[in-house]
Enzyme design. Structure first.
Site, PDB file in Angstrom:
ATOM      1  N   THR A 474       0.863  -1.327  -0.064  1.00 51.39           N
ATOM      2  CA  THR A 474      -0.079  -0.061   0.225  1.00 51.39           C
ATOM      3  C   THR A 474       0.929   1.249  -0.041  1.00 51.39           C
ATOM      4  OG1 THR A 474       0.043  -0.352   2.365  1.00 51.39           O
ATOM      5  CG2 THR A 474      -2.185  -0.924   1.236  1.00 51.39           C
ATOM      6  N   ARG A 652      -6.773  14.266   4.250  1.00 52.19           N
ATOM      7  CA  ARG A 652      -5.471  14.496   3.925  1.00 52.19           C
ATOM      8  C   ARG A 652      -5.102  13.338   2.980  1.00 52.19           C
ATOM      9  NH1 ARG A 652      -1.027  17.604   4.400  1.00 52.19           N
ATOM     10  NH2 ARG A 652       0.937  16.387   4.066  1.00 52.19           N
ATOM     11  N   GLN A 662      -3.260   3.131  -5.117  1.00 54.59           N
ATOM     12  CA  GLN A 662      -4.334   2.200  -4.449  1.00 54.59           C
ATOM     13  C   GLN A 662      -5.702   2.422  -5.201  1.00 54.59           C
ATOM     14  OE1 GLN A 662      -4.272   0.543  -1.121  1.00 54.59           O
ATOM     15  NE2 GLN A 662      -2.683   0.192  -2.290  1.00 54.59           N
ATOM     16  N   GLY A 726      -8.860   6.376   5.395  1.00 63.57           N
ATOM     17  CA  GLY A 726      -8.567   5.380   4.589  1.00 63.57           C
ATOM     18  C   GLY A 726      -9.027   5.409   3.078  1.00 63.57           C
ATOM     19  N   GLU A 729      -9.549   0.792   0.584  1.00 63.64           N
ATOM     20  CA  GLU A 729     -10.664  -0.075  -0.010  1.00 63.64           C
ATOM     21  C   GLU A 729     -11.740   0.826  -0.264  1.00 63.64           C
ATOM     22  OE1 GLU A 729     -11.013  -3.501   3.231  1.00 63.64           O
ATOM     23  OE2 GLU A 729      -9.779  -1.985   4.214  1.00 63.64           O
TER      24      GLU A 729
HETATM   25 MO1  MOS Z   1      -9.104  -5.292   4.543  1.00 61.27          MO
HETATM   26  S1  MOS Z   1     -10.518  -6.701   3.636  1.00 61.27           S
HETATM   27  O1  MOS Z   1     -10.187  -4.681   5.892  1.00 61.27           O
HETATM   28  O2  MOS Z   1      -7.611  -6.219   4.832  1.00 61.27           O
END
Ligand code: MOS
Length: 763
Positions: A474, A652, A662, A726, A729
């Site tokens: 990441t 940020r 990502q 985050g 995802e």
């Molecule tokens: Mo992610 S599925 O929360 O590692």
């Protein structure tokens, strides 16, 4: 600046190249199975050929004749292990099904024997010669199989506390002017990352070292210690690099303690590298889901009633569920909301986290239904989102800490050329190709967890950051190094970061997209502790807090950032005043609203994420909008996706380069989840059929000609000290709906069951 390293906008860090880039491209990055062991023995797994029943007996004679075989471990002679607790109930493990404990078989591909030999090849050969006599029973495979059970998630899954509801759904839906009622379905999917599910265990006296790709070294360390019945301080988990996680390495799987136990008994290091297909059943996966959506709206498009009912598959043993209604009931303004999540049990391995576990399937349903509603209203789907945009979530009325959903829609629509869309289905084409445009919203909860860090600053500016975080691809090393560099005012190249080792200060699971917010907040806090010591030395009479604040670079308003350059700290002077060569600080950070036992949980490897919809007086999500173009061949029905455009706002942006990467990967995966990915299950045997990377379809470059990621500037002072949401995802959510919405626009056919493949196009 290049497309890969976008120019930073306001409240974004520099797009510096990855800290670990050179190590990775030169092959110097060592992954779990690369770690050299002293005289290792090799393990190969034997897995069950049936999904339900029991083992009558083994015939091991032929296997034992293979030269180099050391031992064959079955339930009859396996090291005894203690119960592993189910992760979702606050334990470490992703499943309570513990192989090699008895003759019982709970699912296909369950570990039933481990062959140990002097070489990998000998272990594999012997494993292939193990003969097993089973008493097989008929398994239940999936939703429609006889023998499944269905019950509400609430009451059986400790993490799923409530089915969100508000107002009077039934009445409001009944009276609504415009209604949509539809069922949607998502398939089984496996993440099965590039690095296989390897485990190496080496004992030194009574201390165990585990080399294993993990998204949670503290969880694994404590979980294995619990199973072995030893002190957690006697277990060390090491993995400076992890070849992909996607959730599959967030919880402990049964293999680790088994290998550790055998290594102890043989008094020899053991290396296990399971095969790709074994990864489909010895680890977790995204289970198939079904959804019933009901939307009621007034003529002007305002939602008046929303109901989301979800059903998810799990194993017989464990009540795993993702429960995405916590998000879908809160995304849009609506006064009458109802929801229900159920768990259906079959003879399967227990599912688990897979990138955006709740949002991927649940937003597929909601964002598809929103598009159906837009069609019924004869309204632009972007405008439908606009009239239902809200600053407060409807269930508890809590304000979003920040919400740039419509700004994302507007930016992405402009970049995509949405205005050029001709509205009617089947009205755009290019030769043999029907062209469709589609869009959908995405969102992902902003989550944080307690984290510790240790930072050492030397007089010459060299800085060492220690934190048991995880680099799962990441950019974690990079953003942590940037944080220390900016906060201490030292050049980036002087910062070293040490992660992926449970002997370092504890960091949370690299899951729920919490890592950057949590680890960088901890590192920032510890850097401030160092600053305070230095300031105290050179400016003993000034207010320390004010001075420390003046020089910050992260998560602060531009006014403070300007102050930063005015007041550089003279390191040499400060060290001279202190009379030392090194300043080192350790600190523990916890997010606002974290429970009282947070630090205890942090040290003992229990994940305690806070944020998202679960906060007391606010709700925190990152948002985005995704636009796709699909082309469907009139004659062959082949489906192509030439363009993906996403705009995202996530507080940020620590590093626009790693963030873009990502989000781009997310968009591609989102497309893949709509058009390609599905684990096929043999309904008679409850077996995964396409358990390899040839038959489990994933996209290649030719499948994704053009992907554009737009990063929006957003500042949020209500989430965490670094101000980051985050985003790992965020981009693979909603994409599946955008694709189906585009397929509808191209063909006039609504597809409510993923994946969309050419055989599903009937028009
Ligand atoms: Mo992610 S599925 O929360 O590692």
């Amino acid at each position: 600046m290049t497309a890969a390293a976008p120019e930073p906008k306001a409240n974004m860090g520099q797009p510096v190249p990855r800290y670990d880039a050179v190590a990775k491209v030169t092959g110097r990055a060592t992954y779990g199975a690369d770690m050299p062991l002293d005289n290792p023995a090799y393990a190969f797994l034997v897995t069950s050929a049936i999904a339900k029943g029991r083992i009558n007996s083994f015939d091991l004679d032929d296997a034992k004749r293979v030269r180099g075989v050391i031992d064959i471990v079955t339930h009859e002679n396996a090291p005894k292990l203690k119960e592993s607790k189910l992760f979702s109930n606050g334990g470490y493990a992703g499943t309570t099904i513990q192989p090699l404990k008895s003759a019982e078989i709970a699912h296909d591909g369950q570990i039933i024997a481990v062959v140990i030999a002097e070489s990998y090849e000998a272990a594999r050969e012997a494993a292939n010669r193990v003969k097993v006599s089973y008493s097989a029973a008929t398994p239940s495979a999936s939703f429609d199989s006889p023998g499944t059970t269905k019950a509400a998630a609430k009451g059986q899954n400790a993490q799923f506390k409530e089915d969100p509801k508000v107002g009077d759904f039934a009445k409001a839906f009944d009276e609504a002017e415009v209604k949509v009622e539809a069922s949607y379905e998502t398939p089984t999917q496996h993440h099965n990352p590039m690095e296989l599910f390897s485990t190496s265990c080496a004992w030194m006296g009574d201390t165990l070292v585990i080399y294993e790709p993990s998204q949670y070294v503290y969880g694994l360390k404590n979980g294995v210690a619990e199973q072995l019945g030893i002190d957690a301080d006697k277990v060390r988990v090491v993995n400076p690099y992890v070849g992909g996680g996607f959730g599959s390495r967030g919880s402990m799987t049964p293999r680790t303690a088994i290998i550790a136990g055998i290594a102890k008994r043989l008094n020899r290091p053991i290396k296990l590298v399971p095969t790709r297909d074994q990864g489909f059943t010895i680890a977790t996966y995204r289970a198939e889901t079904r959804h019933e959506i009901k939307l009621g709206a007034s003529r002007d498009g305002k939602l008046v009633a929303l109901r989301h009912e979800g059903a998810e598959m799990s194993s017989r043993a464990d009540p795993y569920c993702v429960g995405g209604t916590k998000t879908t009931t809160r995304l849009y303004a609506c006064s009458n909301v109802d929801s229900l999540v159920s768990i259906v049990r079959a003879d399967r391995n227990t599912p688990g986290f897979m990138r955006s576990p709740p949002e991927v399937p649940y937003l597929f349903a909601l964002e598809s239904a929103m598009d159906e509603l837009a069609v019924k209203l004869n309204m632009d789907p972007v405008e439908l989102r606009r009239v239902n945009d809200t600053t407060n979530e409807p269930i508890g009325g809590k304000p979003y800490t920040s919400r740039s959903l419509m700004a994302c829609f507007d930016e992405a629509a402009k970049a995509f050329g949405w205005a050029q869309r001709s509205v009617a289905p089947r009205s755009m084409s290019d030769g043999d190709w029907l062209i469709g445009y589609g869009c959908a919203a995405t969102c992902y909860p902003t989550q944080m967890a307690p984290s510790a860090a240790r930072v050492r600053l030397q007089r010459d500016g060299r800085t060492r950051v220690e934190i048991a975080g995880h680099e799962i691809g990441t950019g974690a090393y990079t953003v942590i190094a940037q944080t220390a560099s900016e906060r201490l005012g030292v050049p980036l190249e002087k910062v070293s970061v040490f992660m992926g080792d449970s002997d370092l200060p504890p960091a949370p699971v690299a899951g729920g997209s919490n890592s950057t917010a949590s680890t960088c907040s901890a590192v920032m806090m510890v850097c401030d502790q160092i600053r305070q010591r230095l300031f105290k030395a050179v400016m003993p009479n000034e207010s320390l807090t004010d001075k420390a604040k003046e020089t910050v670079g992260i998560g602060q308003t531009p006014a403070n950032q300007a102050a930063r350059s005015d007041r550089p700290l003279d390191l040499e002077k400060a060290f001279d005043a202190l009379g030392v060569g090194v300043v080192e600080e350790y600190g523990e950070w916890k997010p606002e609203g974290a429970p009282l036992d947070s630090f205890k949980a942090m040290h003992s490897g229990h994940a305690r994420l806070v944020g998202g919809s679960a906060m007391k007086d606010k709700i925190a999500y990152a948002f985005g909008a995704e636009f796709v173009e699909v082309r469907v061949n009139r004659f062959t029905h082949e489906i192509r996706c030439p363009r993906l455009v996403g705009a995202f706002a996530a507080g940020r942006i620590m590093n626009p380069r790693t963030a873009r990467s990502q989000l781009m990967g997310g968009l591609i995966w989102g497309m893949s989840s709509a058009l390609l990915e599905a684990t096929e299950i043999d309904q008679r045997t409850a077996r995964y059929v396409n358990d390899n990377l040839a038959d489990y379809l994933v996209p290649v470059n030719a499948d994704v000609p053009d992907v554009e990621v737009i990063l929006l500037s957003e500042q949020d002072d209500h989430i965490n000290p670094v101000g980051a949401k985050g985003l790992g995802e965020l981009a693979n959510v909603g994409t599946n709906a955008a694709i189906c919405n585009a397929v509808f626009h191209a063909t006039g056919q609504r597809i409510r069951r993923l994946p969309v493949r050419l055989e599903n196009i009937e028009v």
